[in-house]
Design a protein around this motif. Structure first.
Motif, PDB file in Angstrom:
ATOM      1  N   ASP A 193     -54.518  29.554 108.211  1.00 37.42           N
ATOM      2  CA  ASP A 193     -54.657  30.015 106.834  1.00 37.42           C
ATOM      3  C   ASP A 193     -53.280  30.163 106.175  1.00 37.42           C
ATOM      4  O   ASP A 193     -53.076  29.732 105.032  1.00 37.42           O
TER       5      ASP A 193
ATOM      6  N   VAL B 141     -59.602  26.275 103.882  1.00 32.72           N
ATOM      7  CA  VAL B 141     -59.658  27.431 102.993  1.00 32.72           C
ATOM      8  C   VAL B 141     -58.269  27.760 102.439  1.00 32.72           C
ATOM      9  O   VAL B 141     -58.101  28.044 101.248  1.00 32.72           O
TER      10      VAL B 141
ATOM     11  N   LYS C 133     -56.971  28.099  98.577  1.00 33.55           N
ATOM     12  CA  LYS C 133     -56.330  29.324  98.067  1.00 33.55           C
ATOM     13  C   LYS C 133     -55.051  28.973  97.309  1.00 33.55           C
ATOM     14  O   LYS C 133     -54.796  29.475  96.201  1.00 33.55           O
TER      15      LYS C 133
ATOM     16  N   LYS D 106     -64.216  32.652  98.219  1.00 31.15           N
ATOM     17  CA  LYS D 106     -64.301  33.883  99.003  1.00 31.15           C
ATOM     18  C   LYS D 106     -65.527  33.860  99.922  1.00 31.15           C
ATOM     19  O   LYS D 106     -65.452  34.267 101.089  1.00 31.15           O
TER      20      LYS D 106
ATOM     21  N   GLU E 228     -64.690  31.618 102.790  1.00 32.42           N
ATOM     22  CA  GLU E 228     -63.784  32.293 103.719  1.00 32.42           C
ATOM     23  C   GLU E 228     -64.553  33.260 104.621  1.00 32.42           C
ATOM     24  O   GLU E 228     -64.311  33.329 105.830  1.00 32.42           O
TER      25      GLU E 228
ATOM     26  N   GLN F  52     -66.352  31.225 107.192  1.00 34.39           N
ATOM     27  CA  GLN F  52     -65.451  30.740 108.237  1.00 34.39           C
ATOM     28  C   GLN F  52     -65.072  31.868 109.196  1.00 34.39           C
ATOM     29  O   GLN F  52     -64.986  31.647 110.415  1.00 34.39           O
TER      30      GLN F  52
END
Length: 402
Positions: free
Chosen positions: A79, A251, A255, A293, A296, A299
Motif C-alpha cells: 500500500d 488500492v 489512493k 474505501k 480497501e 482487501q
C-alpha cells in the motif's frame, strides 16, 4: 472482524514510508507522481535498492529472501509502495514466476533463479496469452514435444508485456493433446536467447511499445527447465493468477491517483471557480472515494483471512478485488480527463527531443501530457489477468456456488 491496525503495524507503516522518502531517487519519484512510465533502468535501480534492504520479495519464503512479514505487513508495504508512489518490483518475477518456483520448483531451480529474480539480474516476461487463447487460456496451442533431454517448442504468444527487455519467459505449453485441455499443459522456463525465438513489437493505442508477439520455431528447452510435474501446469497457473489478481486491485495506486486528482482539480478552473468546486464533479469524486474505501476494506478482509487459508491455494475473493480494483483505476483516468479538458487532445511523446524529432513546447500544463495516453492504456486493466467477465464466472462458481 477487527480491521484496525495495531500500534506496531502503524509504526511499521512509518518505517516503510521513511525508507522510501530517504532512498527512492528523486527523479524516479517525480516521474511516478506525474503518471509517467518508469524506464527499465528506473525499475532495475529501485529493485536493487529494495533488495539490498531485504524488501524486494516480501511475499517469498524467508529462506529465499522473503521478509517473514505476516499478510498485514505485506499489505502495508504494498500500500505504501503504490501510494508513495514508487515503482513496483518487476511483477513478472517477484509476484508471478518467483512464487511458482518457490512453491513448486525443484531445489536446483530455486537456487539458480530465485536470487537472480530478487535482485533483478534476470528480467522475466509472461508467456500465457495466445491469439485465440486469452480469456479461455486453457485452449492454448503452443506445443512442447519431448525429444530426449529437451522439449521442442512451437507456437506463438501475444500481449507479452515488456518482452523486448526479457532475459527469460515463463510459458504455458501443451504437452499432451489427448486429454482434457486443462490436464495437458506444462509450465516451462525458457531462455529468450535460445535460437528460434522472435520478438515483434505491438504498438498500443497510446503510441507506446509495451507489449509484443513472441514466436517459437523449433525452440529447444532443456527438460530441467520444467517446473513441477509435466501436465500439471494448469494448477501452477491458477496459483500464479490468484496472486496476480489480488495485486491488480492496486488500492495504493488509486489512493495516489485520487490525491493527485484533488490537487489538480483545485488548480484548474472552469469559469471563475476551480473544477473541484463544481457540484457534479465533486459528487463523482466523492462517490469514487467511497468505492475505493469499500474496496480497501474488502482487501483487508482478504488479508485477514489469508492467515487461515491453505498455503498455495488461491483465494477466489481475489476475483472480487480484481474486478472492482480495475474499475476504480479506470474511473480515476476518466476524472483526470475531465480535469485536463481540451489539453488532453495534443499528442506528444513523453520524452521530448527523442529520435522522432519532437521538440515542440508542451500544450497546456506540464502534467497534461500523460493523461490521455494513460486513459487509453488503462482500458486494458479490466482485461488482463483474466477479463472481468471471467472473474464474475469464478465468483459465481467458487463463492456463490452457482
Amino acid at each position: 472482524m477487527d480491521l484496525r491496525f495495531t500500534p506496531e503495524e502503524r509504526a511499521f507503516r512509518q518505517e516503510v514510508r521513511g525508507f522510501f522518502e530517504q532512498n527512492l531517487p528523486k527523479d524516479i519519484h517525480a516521474k511516478m507522481i506525474d503518471g509517467r512510465h518508469p524506464s527499465k533502468d528506473d525499475i532495475v535501480t529501485w529493485q536493487k535498492i529494495l533488495n539490498k534492504q531485504g524488501w524486494a520479495v516480501p511475499n517469498w519464503p524467508v529462506e529465499w529472501g522473503g521478509t517473514g512479514w505476516d499478510p498485514v505487513r505485506q499489505y502495508i508495504f504494498l500500500d505504501e509502495l503504490q501510494s508513495f508512489p514508487a515503482p513496483s518490483p518487476l511483477q513478472f518475477g517477484v509476484y508471478m514466476v518467483g512464487p511458482v518456483i518457490a512453491q513448486f520448483g525443484n531445489e536446483a531451480q530455486k537456487k539458480h533463479f530465485l536470487p537472480r529474480i530478487a535482485n533483478l539480474d534476470d528480467w522475466w516476461c509472461q508467456g500465457f496469452s495466445e491469439p485465440g487463447s486469452g480469456s479461455d487460456l486453457a485452449s492454448l496451442k503452443t506445443r512442447a514435444v519431448r525429444d530426449g533431454d529437451h522439449y521442442v517448442v512451437n507456437g506463438q504468444k501475444t500481449w507479452t508485456t515488456l518482452g523486448q527487455y526479457a532475459d527469460w519467459i515463463f510459458c504455458l505449453v501443451r504437452t499432451d493433446a489427448t486429454v482434457k485441455k486443462q490436464e495437458g499443459i506444462s509450465f516451462l522456463l525458457i531462455d529468450m536467447k535460445t535460437p528460434g525465438i522472435t520478438v515483434r513489437p505491438i504498438q498500443t493505442i497510446d503510441g507506446g511499445h509495451e507489449v509484443n508477439e513472441v514466436f517459437f520455431d523449433d525452440v529447444r528447452v532443456p527438460v530441467e527447465n520444467l517446473v513441477g510435474q509435466e501436465n500439471k501446469g494448469w494448477d501452477y497457473a491458477k496459483f500464479l493468477l490468484g496472486n496476480e489478481r489480488t495485486n491488480i486491485a492496486r488500492v495504493g495506486v488509486s489512493k495516489q491517483r485520487l490525491r493527485r486528482l484533488r490537487e489538480l482539480a483545485a488548480l484548474e478552473r472552469v469559469g471563475d471557480a476551480p473544477i473541484l468546486e463544481n457540484p457534479r464533479f465533486a459528487e463523482k469524486l466523492a462517490a469514487l472515494e467511497i468505492e475505493l474505501k469499500a474496496l480497501e476494506m474488502t482487501q483487508l478482509r482478504v488479508v485477514a483471512a489469508e492467515r487461515k487459508r491453505e498455503k498455495g491455494k488461491p483465494d477466489p475473493a481475489s476475483s472480487i478485488l480484481k474486478i472492482k480494483g480495475s474499475e476504480i483505476q479506470q474511473a480515476t483516468t476518466e476524472l483526470l480527463m475531465e480535469v485536463v479538458g481540451p489539453f488532453a487532445l495534443p499528442y506528444a511523446p513523453e520524452d521530448e527531443g527523442d529520435e522522432h524529432g519532437h521538440n515542440e513546447p508542451p500544450v497546456g500544463p506540464d502534467w497534461a501530457a500523460p493523461v490521455a495516453p494513460t486513459y487509453f492504456n488503462w482500458r486494458k486493466i479490466s482485461i488482463y489477468g483474466g477479463s472481468n467477465e471471467i472473474q464474475k464466472n469464478i465468483i459465481a462458481k467458487a463463492i456463490l456456488g452457482l
